[in-house]
Design an enzyme around this catalytic site. Structure first.
Site, PDB file in Angstrom:
ATOM      1  N   TYR A 154      70.024  47.742  39.652  1.00 28.79           N
ATOM      2  CA  TYR A 154      69.735  47.509  41.076  1.00 28.79           C
ATOM      3  C   TYR A 154      70.931  46.859  41.772  1.00 28.79           C
ATOM      4  O   TYR A 154      71.352  47.282  42.849  1.00 28.79           O
ATOM      5  CB  TYR A 154      68.492  46.623  41.169  1.00 28.79           C
ATOM      6  N   LYS A 158      73.227  48.304  44.830  1.00 36.89           N
ATOM      7  CA  LYS A 158      73.328  47.631  46.136  1.00 36.89           C
ATOM      8  C   LYS A 158      74.773  47.213  46.432  1.00 36.89           C
ATOM      9  O   LYS A 158      75.210  47.241  47.585  1.00 36.89           O
ATOM     10  CB  LYS A 158      72.392  46.421  46.182  1.00 36.89           C
TER      11      LYS A 158
END
Ligand code: NAD
Length: 249
Positions: A154, A158
Site C-alpha cells: 500500500y 501511494k
C-alpha cells in the site's frame, strides 16, 4: 459556495467513503458528476440521491485496474457530458500484512488498483483536461510520507501516486493542467472498518500512525479536495495536503 457550477467532475471510488463524500461535496457546489466504482449498487444509490437533489449524475461501473474499462468509462463520460474539468481519483484498496507474509498476488492487486489504476485514469483524461484547462486530485496517503507498518504494498503504491502526480504537474503546468494529492490519515470509512491487523502485530507502534485529534469523517477530506480542485487552488500544483489530524505533524 457554488465553485463547480457548469463543471464536469469524474470521481473514482465514488461508491464509498472519501470518494463518495467528494462526489457529494462537489455536486453540492454545482458540479455534474460522473461516478466510477467497481460496486454498481453503491453507485446506483449515490447517483439516485444526487439526481433527486437536482444535480446531474451518471454512474459507471468499472475496474480502474483494467485499462480497457477505464478508457471505455472516459469515452462514456465524454459522450454524456462533452468535457471533463476535474478528476478525483479515490478508488483504492488496503490490506495490512507483514511483508514476509505478503503474497505476490496481494502485492500485485494493491499496486494494480492504487497505482496503475490511477495511471490509467490520468493517461485517459489528460487530453480532455488540456482542452478544459482542468485538474486532477489523487489519493495518496500518510503512508506515502512516512513509514506505516504492515503496509509495504500500500505504501509503495501511494508513494508512487505522489511521485507520479508531481511528475504530471510539471509536465502539464504550461498546458494549464494542475495535479495535486491529498494524504488522508485516520478517516472513518468502510476501508478502515474492514481493516484487520496481522497476528503478532506490535500494537505499541500504533500511536505512530494515529491522529492526535481522533478519527474524522470523509467530509474533512472532501472539503480539501474541493479547495484544490476549485479556482481557489489555481496557484497550487504538484502539492500534497495531509488531512491526518496531526499524525505526521
Ligand atoms: P473505501 O473502501 O470506503 O472506498 C474505496 C472505494 O473504491 C470503494 O467504493 C471501492 O468499491 C472502490 N474500488 C476499490 N477497488 C476498485 C477498483 N478496482 N475499481 C474501481 N473502484 C474500486 O475507502 P476510503 O477510505 O474512502 O479510501 C478512499 C481513498 O483514500 C483510497 O485510495 C485510500 O487508499 C485513500 N486513503 C484513505 C485513508 C483513510 O483513512 N480512510 C487514508 C489514506 C488514504
Amino acid at each position: 459556495m457554488q465553485r463547480f457550477d457548469d463543471k464536469m467532475v469524474l470521481v473514482t471510488g465514488a461508491g464509498s467513503g472519501i470518494g463518495k463524500a467528494c462526489a457529494e461535496r462537489l455536486a453540492a457546489e454545482g458540479a455534474n458528476i460522473f461516478a466510477v466504482d467497481i460496486n454498481q449498487s453503491a453507485l446506483d444509490a449515490l447517483v439516485t440521491v444526487l439526481n433527486e437533489q437536482g444535480g446531474r449524475a451518471v454512474a459507471c461501473c468499472a475496474d480502474v485496474s483494467r485499462q480497457d474499462q477505464v478508457n471505455a468509462a472516459v469515452a462514456t463520460c465524454i459522450e454524456a457530458f462533452g468535457r471533463i474539468d476535474v478528476v478525483v481519483n479515490m478508488a483504492g484498496i488496503l490490506k495490512f500484512e507483514f511483508i514476509e507474509q505478503l503474497d505476490e498476488q496481494d502485492w500485485q492487486r494493491i499496486i494494480d488498483v492504487n497505482l496503475t489504476g490511477t495511471f490509467f485514469l490520468c493517461k485517459a483524461v489528460l487530453p480532455h483536461l488540456v482542452a478544459s484547462r482542468g485538474n486532477i486530485v489523487n489519493a495518496a496517503s500518510t503512508s506515502a510520507l512516512a513509514g506505516v507498518p504492515w503496509a509495504s504494498a500500500y505504501s509503495a503504491s501511494k508513494g508512487g501516486v505522489l511521485s507520479m502526480t508531481r511528475s504530471i504537474a510539471v509536465e502539464y503546468a504550461k498546458r494549464g493542467v494542475r495535479a495535486n494529492c491529498v494524504c488522508p490519515g485516520e478517516i472513518h470509512t468502510p476501508m478502515i472498518d474492514a481493516l484487520s491487523f496481522p497476528d503478532g502485530a506490535d500494537f505499541s507502534i500504533i500511536p505512530r500512525i494515529s491522529s492526535l485529534t481522533g478519527m474524522q469523517g470523509p467530509e474533512v477530506v472532501a472539503g480539501v479536495v474541493a479547495m484544490l480542485a476549485s479556482d481557489d487552488g489555481r496557484h497550487i500544483t504538484g502539492e500534497h495536503v495531509r488531512v491526518d489530524g496531526g499524525t505526521l505533524s
